[in-house]
Design a protein around this motif. Sequence first.
Motif, short mmCIF file in Angstrom:
data_model
loop_
_atom_site.label_atom_id
_atom_site.label_comp_id
_atom_site.label_asym_id
_atom_site.label_seq_id
_atom_site.Cartn_x
_atom_site.Cartn_y
_atom_site.Cartn_z
N ALA A 86 65.50 58.65 48.23
CA ALA A 86 64.11 58.27 47.96
C ALA A 86 63.20 59.49 47.88
O ALA A 86 62.27 59.52 47.07
CB ALA A 86 63.62 57.29 49.03
N ILE A 87 63.46 60.48 48.71
CA ILE A 87 62.67 61.71 48.66
C ILE A 87 62.97 62.46 47.36
O ILE A 87 62.07 62.92 46.66
CB ILE A 87 62.97 62.60 49.88
N LEU A 88 64.24 62.57 47.02
CA LEU A 88 64.65 63.33 45.84
C LEU A 88 64.02 62.81 44.56
O LEU A 88 63.54 63.59 43.73
CB LEU A 88 66.17 63.31 45.70
N VAL A 89 64.05 61.50 44.37
CA VAL A 89 63.53 60.98 43.10
C VAL A 89 62.02 61.15 43.00
O VAL A 89 61.47 61.07 41.90
CB VAL A 89 63.92 59.49 42.90
N GLU A 90 61.36 61.43 44.13
CA GLU A 90 59.92 61.69 44.11
C GLU A 90 59.60 63.14 43.80
O GLU A 90 58.59 63.43 43.16
CB GLU A 90 59.31 61.33 45.46
N ILE A 91 60.45 64.06 44.23
CA ILE A 91 60.08 65.47 44.15
C ILE A 91 60.87 66.27 43.12
O ILE A 91 60.42 67.33 42.69
CB ILE A 91 60.22 66.17 45.52
N ALA A 92 62.07 65.81 42.74
CA ALA A 92 62.94 66.59 41.87
C ALA A 92 62.98 66.02 40.46
O ALA A 92 62.77 64.83 40.25
CB ALA A 92 64.36 66.65 42.46
N GLY A 93 63.30 66.88 39.51
CA GLY A 93 63.45 66.43 38.14
C GLY A 93 64.77 65.69 37.96
O GLY A 93 65.76 65.99 38.63
N PRO A 94 64.82 64.71 37.04
CA PRO A 94 66.06 63.95 36.82
C PRO A 94 67.24 64.83 36.46
O PRO A 94 68.39 64.52 36.79
CB PRO A 94 65.68 63.01 35.67
N GLU A 95 66.97 65.96 35.77
CA GLU A 95 68.06 66.85 35.39
C GLU A 95 68.67 67.56 36.59
O GLU A 95 69.80 68.04 36.52
CB GLU A 95 67.56 67.89 34.37
N GLN A 96 67.92 67.58 37.70
CA GLN A 96 68.43 68.23 38.91
C GLN A 96 69.38 67.35 39.69
O GLN A 96 70.27 67.84 40.36
CB GLN A 96 67.24 68.56 39.83
N VAL A 97 69.14 66.05 39.67
CA VAL A 97 69.84 65.12 40.56
C VAL A 97 71.07 64.56 39.83
O VAL A 97 70.96 63.69 38.97
CB VAL A 97 68.91 63.98 41.01
N LEU A 98 72.23 65.08 40.18
CA LEU A 98 73.46 64.66 39.51
C LEU A 98 73.90 63.27 39.95
O LEU A 98 74.50 62.53 39.17
CB LEU A 98 74.57 65.67 39.79
N ALA A 99 73.62 62.93 41.20
CA ALA A 99 74.01 61.60 41.69
C ALA A 99 73.27 61.29 42.98
O ALA A 99 72.98 62.17 43.79
CB ALA A 99 75.52 61.53 41.94
N LEU A 100 72.97 60.00 43.14
CA LEU A 100 72.43 59.48 44.39
C LEU A 100 73.55 58.75 45.14
O LEU A 100 74.64 58.54 44.60
CB LEU A 100 71.29 58.50 44.10
N SER A 101 73.26 58.33 46.35
CA SER A 101 74.25 57.56 47.11
C SER A 101 74.39 56.16 46.52
O SER A 101 73.45 55.62 45.91
CB SER A 101 73.83 57.45 48.58
N HIS A 102 75.53 55.56 46.71
CA HIS A 102 75.76 54.20 46.19
C HIS A 102 74.87 53.18 46.90
O HIS A 102 74.61 52.10 46.37
CB HIS A 102 77.23 53.81 46.33
N TYR A 103 74.38 53.52 48.09
CA TYR A 103 73.51 52.60 48.82
C TYR A 103 72.23 52.29 48.04
O TYR A 103 71.66 51.20 48.16
CB TYR A 103 73.12 53.19 50.18
N SER A 104 71.76 53.24 47.25
CA SER A 104 70.51 53.04 46.53
C SER A 104 70.64 52.04 45.39
O SER A 104 69.63 51.62 44.82
CB SER A 104 69.98 54.38 46.00
N ARG A 105 71.87 51.68 45.05
CA ARG A 105 72.07 50.63 44.03
C ARG A 105 72.26 49.26 44.66
O ARG A 105 72.44 48.28 43.95
CB ARG A 105 73.26 50.98 43.15
N ASP A 106 72.21 49.22 45.98
CA ASP A 106 72.34 47.96 46.70
C ASP A 106 70.94 47.50 47.09
O ASP A 106 70.27 48.14 47.89
CB ASP A 106 73.19 48.15 47.96
N PRO A 107 70.47 46.39 46.52
CA PRO A 107 69.10 45.94 46.83
C PRO A 107 68.85 45.76 48.32
O PRO A 107 67.71 45.90 48.79
CB PRO A 107 68.99 44.60 46.09
N GLY A 108 69.90 45.47 49.09
CA GLY A 108 69.73 45.28 50.52
C GLY A 108 69.64 46.57 51.30
O GLY A 108 69.26 46.56 52.48
N GLY A 109 69.99 47.70 50.69
CA GLY A 109 69.99 48.95 51.44
C GLY A 109 69.22 50.06 50.76
O GLY A 109 69.34 51.22 51.14
#
Length: 273
Positions: free
Chosen positions: A42-65
Amino acid sequence: MNGRLAVLAAALLLSSCAPDAPVARPQSDTPTIVSLNPCLDAILVEIAGPEQVLALSHYSRDPGGSSIPAGVAQSYGSTGGTAEEVIALQPDLVLASTFLPQPTRSALERAGLTVATFGSPVTVAESVAQVREVAALAGRAGNGEALAARIAAPPPQTGAPIDALLWQEGEIVAGEQTLIVELLRQEGFTSHAAARGLGQADRVSLERVLSDPPRMLLIAGDAPGQRHPLLEGQYKRMLIADFNPSLIYCGGPTIPKARERLRAIRAEAERRP
């Protein structure tokens, strides 16, 4: 001439069948990053450019987590958190929780990857410090300062504190040394649970809520007791509001969202007799 043409045609045919050469990544002053933790996501997507972030955790694709809108999370790559997946992406930096298994960390470091781990902030000040540290590592200090300012914004002046019980998933309550309880205090609520000697993860049954009701009941779960029809007749004894569980566990950009929801709940309470 025909012989030369034949040789040229053969060379062109062979070149068309050859595999593409690896595409070099563009040079940048900012590191590429893989995150293995939803709060750091959540911090990364606020401060970093999309080209920087190669992958997020799988938890962020789970609406419950997830603390990230579903559409935003889907626009990024994702890993299951295994060392093999992360190593294949060859990031400059891996962000993870302090609970990252040691074998996974060792494998990442043996592969030459830099790993930075973070705990869960239990105060607003700790969250601000974490945002600044992540931003510095990502080469985005300016963006980090902007987010830190939003997080640390002083709460508005409020009237008399409202006695509130935050009833979390599993019918448990939060302890005093948690970020969400600090936010409750800052936004003009007092802890019904603490006043009754309850601590972190203590369970509160529906019967106990009904026999000793708080002024404000914030429901952040779907246990049978938390959705029981008996609560429908309690609005004269206590105010009842839903509170999204995704606003409880992370700091960073979740804090302004939690503040906004708490202020809306408090405003509603002040309109009620």
